[in-house]
Design a protein around this motif. Structure first.
Motif, mmCIF file in Angstrom:
data_model
loop_
_atom_site.group_PDB
_atom_site.id
_atom_site.type_symbol
_atom_site.label_atom_id
_atom_site.label_comp_id
_atom_site.label_asym_id
_atom_site.label_seq_id
_atom_site.Cartn_x
_atom_site.Cartn_y
_atom_site.Cartn_z
ATOM 1 N N TYR A 102 -5.698 -3.468 13.716
ATOM 2 C CA TYR A 102 -4.411 -2.797 13.561
ATOM 3 C C TYR A 102 -4.308 -2.289 12.125
ATOM 4 O O TYR A 102 -4.850 -2.890 11.205
ATOM 5 N N GLY A 103 -3.578 -1.201 11.937
ATOM 6 C CA GLY A 103 -3.365 -0.695 10.594
ATOM 7 C C GLY A 103 -4.561 0.070 10.053
ATOM 8 O O GLY A 103 -5.540 0.349 10.767
ATOM 9 N N PHE A 104 -4.495 0.412 8.778
ATOM 10 C CA PHE A 104 -5.546 1.167 8.099
ATOM 11 C C PHE A 104 -5.722 0.624 6.691
ATOM 12 O O PHE A 104 -4.823 0.016 6.119
ATOM 13 N N MET A 105 -6.891 0.904 6.127
ATOM 14 C CA MET A 105 -7.162 0.619 4.724
ATOM 15 C C MET A 105 -7.919 1.802 4.132
ATOM 16 O O MET A 105 -8.797 2.374 4.784
ATOM 17 N N MET A 106 -7.572 2.176 2.904
ATOM 18 C CA MET A 106 -8.364 3.156 2.170
ATOM 19 C C MET A 106 -9.461 2.413 1.422
ATOM 20 O O MET A 106 -9.199 1.393 0.772
ATOM 21 N N ARG A 107 -10.667 2.927 1.519
ATOM 22 C CA ARG A 107 -11.767 2.283 0.809
ATOM 23 C C ARG A 107 -11.569 2.443 -0.703
ATOM 24 O O ARG A 107 -11.365 3.568 -1.177
ATOM 25 N N PRO A 108 -11.590 1.345 -1.462
ATOM 26 C CA PRO A 108 -11.391 1.455 -2.914
ATOM 27 C C PRO A 108 -12.400 2.398 -3.554
ATOM 28 O O PRO A 108 -13.584 2.372 -3.236
ATOM 29 N N GLY A 109 -11.916 3.257 -4.432
ATOM 30 C CA GLY A 109 -12.797 4.162 -5.156
ATOM 31 C C GLY A 109 -13.214 5.388 -4.380
ATOM 32 O O GLY A 109 -14.088 6.139 -4.834
ATOM 33 N N GLY A 110 -12.641 5.617 -3.208
ATOM 34 C CA GLY A 110 -13.006 6.787 -2.413
ATOM 35 C C GLY A 110 -11.859 7.217 -1.527
ATOM 36 O O GLY A 110 -10.739 6.724 -1.637
ATOM 37 N N ASN A 111 -12.154 8.162 -0.640
ATOM 38 C CA ASN A 111 -11.117 8.630 0.278
ATOM 39 C C ASN A 111 -11.526 8.433 1.739
ATOM 40 O O ASN A 111 -11.139 9.203 2.607
ATOM 41 N N ASP A 112 -12.319 7.397 1.978
ATOM 42 C CA ASP A 112 -12.651 7.020 3.352
ATOM 43 C C ASP A 112 -11.540 6.141 3.914
ATOM 44 O O ASP A 112 -11.079 5.206 3.256
ATOM 45 N N LEU A 113 -11.132 6.437 5.129
ATOM 46 C CA LEU A 113 -10.097 5.658 5.805
ATOM 47 C C LEU A 113 -10.758 4.749 6.833
ATOM 48 O O LEU A 113 -11.612 5.186 7.604
ATOM 49 N N MET A 114 -10.356 3.483 6.853
ATOM 50 C CA MET A 114 -10.902 2.523 7.811
ATOM 51 C C MET A 114 -9.789 2.065 8.746
ATOM 52 O O MET A 114 -8.728 1.641 8.279
ATOM 53 N N PRO A 115 -10.000 2.163 10.074
ATOM 54 C CA PRO A 115 -8.938 1.811 11.029
ATOM 55 C C PRO A 115 -8.837 0.309 11.285
ATOM 56 O O PRO A 115 -8.765 -0.146 12.421
ATOM 57 N N PHE A 116 -8.871 -0.450 10.195
ATOM 58 C CA PHE A 116 -8.727 -1.901 10.250
ATOM 59 C C PHE A 116 -7.655 -2.308 9.248
ATOM 60 O O PHE A 116 -7.441 -1.619 8.249
ATOM 61 N N GLY A 117 -6.993 -3.448 9.510
ATOM 62 C CA GLY A 117 -5.876 -3.825 8.678
ATOM 63 C C GLY A 117 -6.152 -4.978 7.756
ATOM 64 O O GLY A 117 -6.767 -4.829 6.708
ATOM 65 N N LEU A 118 -5.745 -6.167 8.151
ATOM 66 C CA LEU A 118 -5.778 -7.332 7.275
ATOM 67 C C LEU A 118 -7.209 -7.730 6.921
ATOM 68 O O LEU A 118 -8.124 -7.623 7.745
ATOM 69 N N ASP A 119 -7.398 -8.184 5.688
ATOM 70 C CA ASP A 119 -8.669 -8.759 5.260
ATOM 71 C C ASP A 119 -9.111 -9.777 6.312
ATOM 72 O O ASP A 119 -8.377 -10.719 6.621
ATOM 73 N N PRO A 120 -10.318 -9.624 6.893
ATOM 74 C CA PRO A 120 -10.718 -10.516 7.985
ATOM 75 C C PRO A 120 -10.814 -11.981 7.591
ATOM 76 O O PRO A 120 -10.639 -12.856 8.442
ATOM 77 N N GLU A 121 -11.093 -12.280 6.323
ATOM 78 C CA GLU A 121 -11.116 -13.691 5.908
ATOM 79 C C GLU A 121 -9.717 -14.294 6.047
ATOM 80 O O GLU A 121 -9.553 -15.428 6.516
#
Length: 373
Positions: A102-121
């Motif tokens: 669920y949710g999204f995250m922007m990859r640090p230092g770039g403009n890639d979008l990842m369709p994943f939310g909470l840190d899996p750990e």
């Protein structure tokens, strides 16, 4: 000449200030990153005293091998371990408990979008109690301690989950952040159940019964892959392993819904943007011409698949909860917009479709937040 010397001195001074500023900022960033890992991951510093004596080889025979056909290694790892303890759940149920897909995250230092939310750990830590499990995350800088501890836990009956670089594990030069489950060992090797059977992994996706040997990996390959992820993510340790021990199952789902709403709605004030905020920033990048068609094609089909899977699961599992069922329809609508965006070629049209998707995602998050304030 005097003014030239003064000018040169000023230029050198500004350059030194810039270097100091950059170095200082990097030190500050490293401090907060370390603080995040230490406080959020809740690591236990392992020593040889934590490892019980173990035989020279051992194989677990009560863990089913479940391998996904997409980048779903985190929840698939927990799905296998939960199944060993008698809590077999479909992967979307684990995704919900983890707020993973669920949710999204922007990859640090770039403009890639990842369709994943909470840190899996963090997601594993939060999800484990609802599966009758408690997460224990061990770290060390010593390879001998890692080997002894991993063998000790496997011999005690615990599958060992490790975060590692999938590329390094299978001899690829590409870094692939990953999660796998160790189910056996001998004097020179470990045996793992691969969670994602896509290249470079030498396996096929699907589910196999407990007792399969798994993939044989040399101990050095495993150590190198784990250390590679630690370097890339700048963990303040070299090796990690996670086990899950039985505990009384949690039943109050309100924390799950609250975390889900937060993951979906996201934030943009501190750190990389997340959730809807990340999606909206990515849309701005598309409109500015800074996102390539390849990036869109890498992200949109996966986002559509995950949102559609989650919508179907929520609609079925919580059919008697009108608020959840209606909110799930917003995820299904977002999935349609992502599919349309993947098929489009005009950046203006893509951006418009994604703004509609962002509105649907926001509506879902707000409905969940109102459901479990």
């Amino acid at each position: 000449m005097r003014w030239r010397k003064i000018g040169t001195g000023i230029a050198i001074g500004f350059a030194l200030l810039a270097v100091v500023a950059v170095a200082g900022w990097q030190l500050l960033a490293n401090f907060f990153l370390r603080l995040y890992y230490e406080t959020t991951y809740q690591p236990r510093r392992a020593t040889m005293a934590d490892a019980k004596p173990a035989p020279s080889s051992w194989m677990l025979s009560n863990v089913p091998w479940i391998a996904a056909d997409g980048p779903l290694c985190q929840s698939t790892s927990l799905q296998m371990i939960a199944a060993q303890h008698g809590h077999l759940q479909p992967r979307p149920a684990i995704d919900l408990l983890m707020s993973f897909t669920y949710g999204f995250m922007m990859r640090p230092g770039g403009n890639d979008l990842m369709p994943f939310g909470l840190d899996p750990e963090v997601g594993m830590r939060n999800a484990a109690p609802y599966l009758g499990l408690q997460r224990q995350y061990y770290v060390t800088d010593e390879p001998d301690v890692f080997i002894a501890l991993a063998r000790s836990f496997i011999a005690q009956g615990y599958p060992v989950r490790v975060a590692l670089d999938m590329g390094a594990l299978y001899g690829s030069t590409e870094f692939i952040g990953h999660s796998d489950v160790l189910i056996g060992y001998d004097e020179e090797h470990f045996y793992l159940y691969e969670t994602v059977c896509l290249p470079p992994a030498p396996c096929q996706p699907g589910q196999l019964p407990a007792g399969e040997q798994g993939i044989k990996i040399s101990t050095q390959q495993l150590l190198d892959a784990i250390a590679s992820q630690a370097r890339t993510f700048q963990y303040p340790w070299r090796y990690n392993l996670t086990i899950f021990t039985p505990t009384e199952p949690a039943t109050d789902l309100r924390p799950v819904w609250q975390q889900l709403a937060q993951t979906i709605l996201g934030a943009s004030q501190y750190g990389p943007p997340s959730g809807v905020a990340a999606l909206e920033q990515w849309i701005d990048e598309i409109e500015a011409g800074r996102v390539t068609p390849a990036q869109i094609q890498a992200t949109m089909p996966l986002a559509a698949r995950l949102r559609r899977e989650n919508a179907a699961f929520l609609g079925e599992r919580f059919a008697t909860e009108p608020t959840i069922a209606q909110a799930a329809s917003q995820l299904a609508a977002a999935a349609t917009y992502y599919e349309q965006a993947a098929a489009a070629t005009d950046p203006i049209q893509i951006a418009a479709l994604l703004r509609s998707a962002a509105a649907a995602e926001r509506a879902f998050g707000e409905a969940i937040r109102a459901y479990a304030p």
